[in-house]
Design an enzyme around this catalytic site. Structure first.
Site, PDB file in Angstrom:
ATOM      1  N   CYS A 108       0.826  -1.217   0.000  1.00  0.00           N
ATOM      2  CA  CYS A 108       0.000   0.000   0.000  1.00  0.00           C
ATOM      3  C   CYS A 108       0.852   1.256   0.000  1.00  0.00           C
ATOM      4  O   CYS A 108       0.502   2.272  -0.610  1.00  0.00           O
ATOM      5  CB  CYS A 108      -0.947  -0.008   1.189  1.00  0.00           C
ATOM      6  SG  CYS A 108      -0.103  -0.100   2.790  1.00  0.00           S
ATOM      7  N   HIS A 270      -1.828   1.167   7.581  1.00  0.00           N
ATOM      8  CA  HIS A 270      -2.101   1.119   6.152  1.00  0.00           C
ATOM      9  C   HIS A 270      -1.878   2.514   5.556  1.00  0.00           C
ATOM     10  O   HIS A 270      -1.941   3.516   6.271  1.00  0.00           O
ATOM     11  CB  HIS A 270      -3.559   0.682   5.988  1.00  0.00           C
ATOM     12  CG  HIS A 270      -3.995   0.374   4.603  1.00  0.00           C
ATOM     13  ND1 HIS A 270      -3.303  -0.437   3.735  1.00  0.00           N
ATOM     14  CD2 HIS A 270      -5.127   0.762   3.924  1.00  0.00           C
ATOM     15  CE1 HIS A 270      -3.967  -0.550   2.603  1.00  0.00           C
ATOM     16  NE2 HIS A 270      -5.071   0.180   2.683  1.00  0.00           N
ATOM     17  N   ASN A 290      -8.791   3.538  -1.597  1.00  0.00           N
ATOM     18  CA  ASN A 290      -8.066   2.406  -1.036  1.00  0.00           C
ATOM     19  C   ASN A 290      -7.420   1.627  -2.185  1.00  0.00           C
ATOM     20  O   ASN A 290      -7.625   1.946  -3.361  1.00  0.00           O
ATOM     21  CB  ASN A 290      -9.023   1.515  -0.230  1.00  0.00           C
ATOM     22  CG  ASN A 290      -8.293   0.627   0.756  1.00  0.00           C
ATOM     23  OD1 ASN A 290      -7.072   0.717   0.923  1.00  0.00           O
ATOM     24  ND2 ASN A 290      -9.030  -0.241   1.427  1.00  0.00           N
TER      25      ASN A 290
END
Length: 327
Positions: A108, A270, A290
């Protein structure tokens, strides 16, 4: 009889306080029973929890904390009640609105940075340069972080020093030099059950007819933004920003609405991309992209409560401007 009664009581208490599996239907029902500002639903199967924790744990925080310098916008400036980068720069909406899929990799940190860089190249070139920065190049050529996670600031530092080449989604050489090495999880989680590590850094384009050295993009020195108004002003002036969030177990089952933590333990750290904000039923929220594919959340996006540093999202947002003089 007394012993039996005590035993039964202990079993009953144990059952009441037994922890529900974070991907179970019972845990999802518990979330929805709280009647919060969002709804939960099934995104992953119970057997995939280890993988989920991996893809939710790609942030290793800030690598270089000294000195942390923050761009200071004039907070007396007004901002609109709502803002969406896709609408503010419609000629770049296809770049800004692209949802990438990190797949079976804790990358990520790399995908978020590549997205912010790509968005800002388009925005600040007035859409004359629609170049996708390669998340594969960021993932594999930034130190030795890879799929086990990386520092939030590391990609921006390297974009400024040595740059990154172009590249897009899996097996798509039309989007630039280096494509992402994993396909999207079209049948997530049934085809994405095994965690993988990133391959080594290869300084060669997928299409060998492309000159690798001519595919580089570069950025100016990155800056940090540490509160709601600063992030809003930066979005309005310069485009999307990256930020880290703390992931709790309930977030994994997010389906729609304005997320705020309601239940579950810490699951990971994240990195995501903030593209705008708004208000719904008097609840302020951020619009966030996301990297868990378009089938997760609100077509790959989620909204999260704004103004109270929900899950740390307003603590250290980050971005950089492109340096067109070098490409």
């Amino acid at each position: 009889m007394k012993s039996l009664t005590v035993t039964c009581l202990l079993v009953t208490v144990s059952a009441v306080f037994a922890k529900l599996h974070p991907l179970s239907d019972e845990f999802i029902d518990e979330i929805n029973a709280k009647e919060s500002t969002w709804k939960a639903g099934r995104n992953f199967e119970i057997g995939d929890y280890d993988l989920v924790k991996t893809i939710a744990s790609g942030s290793l925080g800030i690598g270089d904390r000294e000195p942390l310098t923050f761009t200071i916008h004039d907070e007396s400036e007004d901002v609109p009640e709502s803002f969406d980068s896709r609408e503010a720069w419609p000629e770049c909406a296809d770049v800004i609105g692209l949802i990438r899929d990190q797949s079976r990799c804790g990358g990520c940190w790399a995908l978020s940075a590549a997205e912010v860089m790509s968005d800002r190249i388009c925005i600040h070139s007035n859409a004359t340069k629609k170049l996708m920065v390669s998340s594969q190049d960021v993932l594999t050529c930034t130190s030795d972080f890879g799929c086990s996670g990386g520092n939030v600031d590391a990609p921006y530092k390297q974009w400024n020093s040595t740059g990154y080449v172009t590249g897009g989604l899996y097996n798509n050489s039309l989007q630039g030099c280096k494509s992402y090495f994993l396909p999207e999880c079209d049948e997530h989680p049934t085809k994405c059950t095994d965690y993988v590590d990133a391959p080594s850094c290869v300084q060669q384009c997928d299409d060998t007819s492309l000159n690798y050295s001519q595919q580089y993009t570069y950025g100016l020195k990155h800056t940090w933004f540490s509160n709601e108004k600063q992030i809003q002003l930066e979005l309005v002036k310069n485009g999307p920003v990256g930020s880290g969030i703390v992931v709790y177990e309930d977030f994994i089952s997010y389906k729609s609405g304005i997320y705020q933590y309601v239940s579950g333990d810490f699951a990971g750290s994240h990195v995501i991309k903030i593209i705008g904000w708004g208000v719904e039923n008097d609840v302020k929220y951020w619009i966030v992209a996301n990297s868990w594919n378009e089938r997760w959340g609100e077509n790959g996006y989620f909204r999260i409560k704004r103004g109270n540093n929900e899950c740390g999202i307003e603590h250290t947002a980050i971005a950089a401007l492109p340096d067109f003089s070098r490409f």
